[in-house]
Motif scaffolding. Sequence first.
Motif, PDB file in Angstrom:
ATOM      1  N   ASP A 143       0.834  -1.193   0.000  1.00 35.47           N
ATOM      2  CA  ASP A 143       0.000   0.000   0.000  1.00 35.47           C
ATOM      3  C   ASP A 143       0.874   1.251   0.000  1.00 35.47           C
ATOM      4  OD1 ASP A 143      -1.923   1.942   0.315  1.00 35.47           O
ATOM      5  OD2 ASP A 143      -2.278   1.505   2.435  1.00 35.47           O
ATOM      6  N   PRO A 144       0.940   1.951  -1.136  1.00 30.76           N
ATOM      7  CA  PRO A 144       1.842   3.108  -1.218  1.00 30.76           C
ATOM      8  C   PRO A 144       1.263   4.390  -0.613  1.00 30.76           C
ATOM      9  CG  PRO A 144       0.810   2.775  -3.318  1.00 30.76           C
ATOM     10  CD  PRO A 144       0.292   1.681  -2.414  1.00 30.76           C
ATOM     11  N   ASN A 145       0.629   4.284   0.547  1.00 34.83           N
ATOM     12  CA  ASN A 145       0.126   5.476   1.217  1.00 34.83           C
ATOM     13  C   ASN A 145       1.291   6.097   1.986  1.00 34.83           C
ATOM     14  OD1 ASN A 145      -0.898   7.311   3.095  1.00 34.83           O
ATOM     15  ND2 ASN A 145      -2.851   6.242   3.231  1.00 34.83           N
ATOM     16  N   ILE A 146       1.907   7.104   1.382  1.00 37.05           N
ATOM     17  CA  ILE A 146       3.143   7.678   1.921  1.00 37.05           C
ATOM     18  C   ILE A 146       2.966   8.235   3.327  1.00 37.05           C
ATOM     19  CG2 ILE A 146       2.774   9.920   0.786  1.00 37.05           C
ATOM     20  CD1 ILE A 146       6.182   8.626   0.925  1.00 37.05           C
ATOM     21  N   GLU A 147       1.870   8.960   3.540  1.00 39.60           N
ATOM     22  CA  GLU A 147       1.660   9.553   4.854  1.00 39.60           C
ATOM     23  C   GLU A 147       1.527   8.472   5.919  1.00 39.60           C
ATOM     24  OE1 GLU A 147       0.048  10.492   2.096  1.00 39.60           O
ATOM     25  OE2 GLU A 147       0.406  12.645   1.894  1.00 39.60           O
ATOM     26  N   GLN A 148       0.737   7.430   5.618  1.00 44.00           N
ATOM     27  CA  GLN A 148       0.539   6.335   6.570  1.00 44.00           C
ATOM     28  C   GLN A 148       1.839   5.575   6.810  1.00 44.00           C
ATOM     29  OE1 GLN A 148      -2.535   6.095   8.048  1.00 44.00           O
ATOM     30  NE2 GLN A 148      -1.354   4.869   9.477  1.00 44.00           N
ATOM     31  N   PHE A 149       2.591   5.330   5.739  1.00 43.01           N
ATOM     32  CA  PHE A 149       3.866   4.622   5.863  1.00 43.01           C
ATOM     33  C   PHE A 149       4.818   5.378   6.788  1.00 43.01           C
ATOM     34  CE2 PHE A 149       8.277   3.943   4.565  1.00 43.01           C
ATOM     35  CZ  PHE A 149       8.368   2.566   4.640  1.00 43.01           C
ATOM     36  N   LEU A 150       4.963   6.684   6.555  1.00 40.79           N
ATOM     37  CA  LEU A 150       5.877   7.470   7.379  1.00 40.79           C
ATOM     38  C   LEU A 150       5.395   7.542   8.824  1.00 40.79           C
ATOM     39  CD1 LEU A 150       6.820  10.359   4.945  1.00 40.79           C
ATOM     40  CD2 LEU A 150       8.267   8.473   5.693  1.00 40.79           C
ATOM     41  N   ARG A 151       4.076   7.671   9.014  1.00 41.88           N
ATOM     42  CA  ARG A 151       3.550   7.702  10.383  1.00 41.88           C
ATOM     43  C   ARG A 151       3.849   6.386  11.094  1.00 41.88           C
ATOM     44  NH1 ARG A 151      -1.108   9.873   8.082  1.00 41.88           N
ATOM     45  NH2 ARG A 151      -0.926  12.105   8.154  1.00 41.88           N
ATOM     46  N   ASN A 152       3.598   5.263  10.401  1.00 45.14           N
ATOM     47  CA  ASN A 152       3.803   3.949  11.017  1.00 45.14           C
ATOM     48  C   ASN A 152       5.280   3.629  11.211  1.00 45.14           C
ATOM     49  OD1 ASN A 152       1.066   3.619  10.962  1.00 45.14           O
ATOM     50  ND2 ASN A 152       1.057   2.230   9.226  1.00 45.14           N
ATOM     51  N   GLU A 153       6.081   3.856  10.176  1.00 45.21           N
ATOM     52  CA  GLU A 153       7.489   3.458  10.221  1.00 45.21           C
ATOM     53  C   GLU A 153       8.358   4.431  10.998  1.00 45.21           C
ATOM     54  OE1 GLU A 153       8.700   0.499   9.032  1.00 45.21           O
ATOM     55  OE2 GLU A 153       6.561   0.121   8.784  1.00 45.21           O
ATOM     56  N   LEU A 154       8.061   5.711  10.900  1.00 46.47           N
ATOM     57  CA  LEU A 154       8.921   6.706  11.505  1.00 46.47           C
ATOM     58  C   LEU A 154       8.253   7.467  12.632  1.00 46.47           C
ATOM     59  CD1 LEU A 154      10.472   8.130   8.230  1.00 46.47           C
ATOM     60  CD2 LEU A 154      11.440   6.401   9.749  1.00 46.47           C
ATOM     61  N   ASP A 155       6.967   7.198  12.852  1.00 45.58           N
ATOM     62  CA  ASP A 155       6.236   7.842  13.930  1.00 45.58           C
ATOM     63  C   ASP A 155       6.324   9.367  13.831  1.00 45.58           C
ATOM     64  OD1 ASP A 155       4.635   7.979  16.166  1.00 45.58           O
ATOM     65  OD2 ASP A 155       6.339   7.988  17.550  1.00 45.58           O
ATOM     66  N   CYS A 156       6.018   9.905  12.644  1.00 48.83           N
ATOM     67  CA  CYS A 156       6.030  11.352  12.481  1.00 48.83           C
ATOM     68  C   CYS A 156       4.828  11.784  11.651  1.00 48.83           C
ATOM     69  CB  CYS A 156       7.329  11.819  11.827  1.00 48.83           C
ATOM     70  SG  CYS A 156       7.549  11.289  10.126  1.00 48.83           S
ATOM     71  N   ASP A 157       4.500  13.062  11.749  1.00 45.06           N
ATOM     72  CA  ASP A 157       3.437  13.629  10.926  1.00 45.06           C
ATOM     73  C   ASP A 157       4.036  14.072   9.601  1.00 45.06           C
ATOM     74  OD1 ASP A 157       1.446  13.377  12.867  1.00 45.06           O
ATOM     75  OD2 ASP A 157       1.995  15.290  13.782  1.00 45.06           O
ATOM     76  N   VAL A 158       3.247  13.956   8.547  1.00 39.83           N
ATOM     77  CA  VAL A 158       3.687  14.384   7.229  1.00 39.83           C
ATOM     78  C   VAL A 158       2.779  15.523   6.778  1.00 39.83           C
ATOM     79  CG1 VAL A 158       4.047  13.694   4.835  1.00 39.83           C
ATOM     80  CG2 VAL A 158       4.472  12.065   6.675  1.00 39.83           C
ATOM     81  N   VAL A 159       3.390  16.648   6.402  1.00 41.04           N
ATOM     82  CA  VAL A 159       2.642  17.791   5.883  1.00 41.04           C
ATOM     83  C   VAL A 159       3.016  17.909   4.412  1.00 41.04           C
ATOM     84  CG1 VAL A 159       2.293  20.278   6.009  1.00 41.04           C
ATOM     85  CG2 VAL A 159       2.695  18.961   8.108  1.00 41.04           C
ATOM     86  N   THR A 160       2.019  17.834   3.539  1.00 40.74           N
ATOM     87  CA  THR A 160       2.239  17.950   2.110  1.00 40.74           C
ATOM     88  C   THR A 160       1.858  19.361   1.666  1.00 40.74           C
ATOM     89  OG1 THR A 160       1.669  15.617   1.874  1.00 40.74           O
ATOM     90  CG2 THR A 160       1.719  16.916  -0.132  1.00 40.74           C
ATOM     91  N   VAL A 161       2.755  20.003   0.912  1.00 39.40           N
ATOM     92  CA  VAL A 161       2.552  21.394   0.496  1.00 39.40           C
ATOM     93  C   VAL A 161       2.358  21.447  -1.010  1.00 39.40           C
ATOM     94  CG1 VAL A 161       3.586  23.695   0.412  1.00 39.40           C
ATOM     95  CG2 VAL A 161       4.020  22.196   2.373  1.00 39.40           C
ATOM     96  N   ALA A 162       1.229  22.022  -1.436  1.00 38.12           N
ATOM     97  CA  ALA A 162       1.008  22.272  -2.855  1.00 38.12           C
ATOM     98  C   ALA A 162       1.528  23.676  -3.142  1.00 38.12           C
ATOM     99  CB  ALA A 162      -0.479  22.193  -3.184  1.00 38.12           C
ATOM    100  N   SER A 163       2.352  23.809  -4.186  1.00 33.99           N
ATOM    101  CA  SER A 163       2.900  25.141  -4.458  1.00 33.99           C
ATOM    102  C   SER A 163       2.258  25.777  -5.648  1.00 33.99           C
ATOM    103  CB  SER A 163       4.399  25.057  -4.665  1.00 33.99           C
ATOM    104  OG  SER A 163       4.734  24.056  -5.567  1.00 33.99           O
TER     105      SER A 163
END
Length: 141
Positions: A121-141
Motif C-alpha cells: 500500500d503506497p500510502n506515503i503519509e501512513q507509511f511514514l507515520r507507522n514506520e517513523l512515527d512522524c506527521d507528514v505535511v504535504t505542500v502544494a505550491s
Amino acid sequence: MATDNSGTMTQVVVPVRYPLSDHSRATLARAVDIATERDAQLTVMHVNLYQANNKATRADLKDAVEAEFGRLANTRFVVRAGLLVEETLLDEIAAEGADVVVIGKKQVSRWREMIRRLVDDPNIEQFLRNELDCDVVTVAS
C-alpha cells in the motif's frame, strides 16, 4: 521550546532542492511556519545525487535559504550524498527522530513509487507515520 514526552525538542525536517526551486521555496516557507508555531528545531536537507555533477555544500544551502528567508533560529542545514533522494531522506528522517516532515506535493509521487517497492500500500503519509512515527505535511505550491 516545545518538547516531546522524552524532553527533546520537536524536530521538523524539510527536504529541498538546491538551487531552491519555486516548489522548494513554498515547501520551505510552510516548514518555517510549522517550526515557528511549535518552537521546534528545523532541519533543512538537500541530497546531492552521486550521479549528478552539481554538488551543493552545507554553506551553499544555508546561504540560499537565508537569502530567501533571513536568518532562522534553531535551524540546521544538512547536505547528504545518495543514489536515491527518497531513500537518503528516509534515512535522515529516521536518524533525526523527526516529529514532522514537510514535503512538496511533487515529491509525494516519487516517494510513493519508492515505497511501493517496499510495501503493498503506497500510502506515503501512513507509511511514514507507522514506520517513523512522524506527521507528514504535504505542500502544494
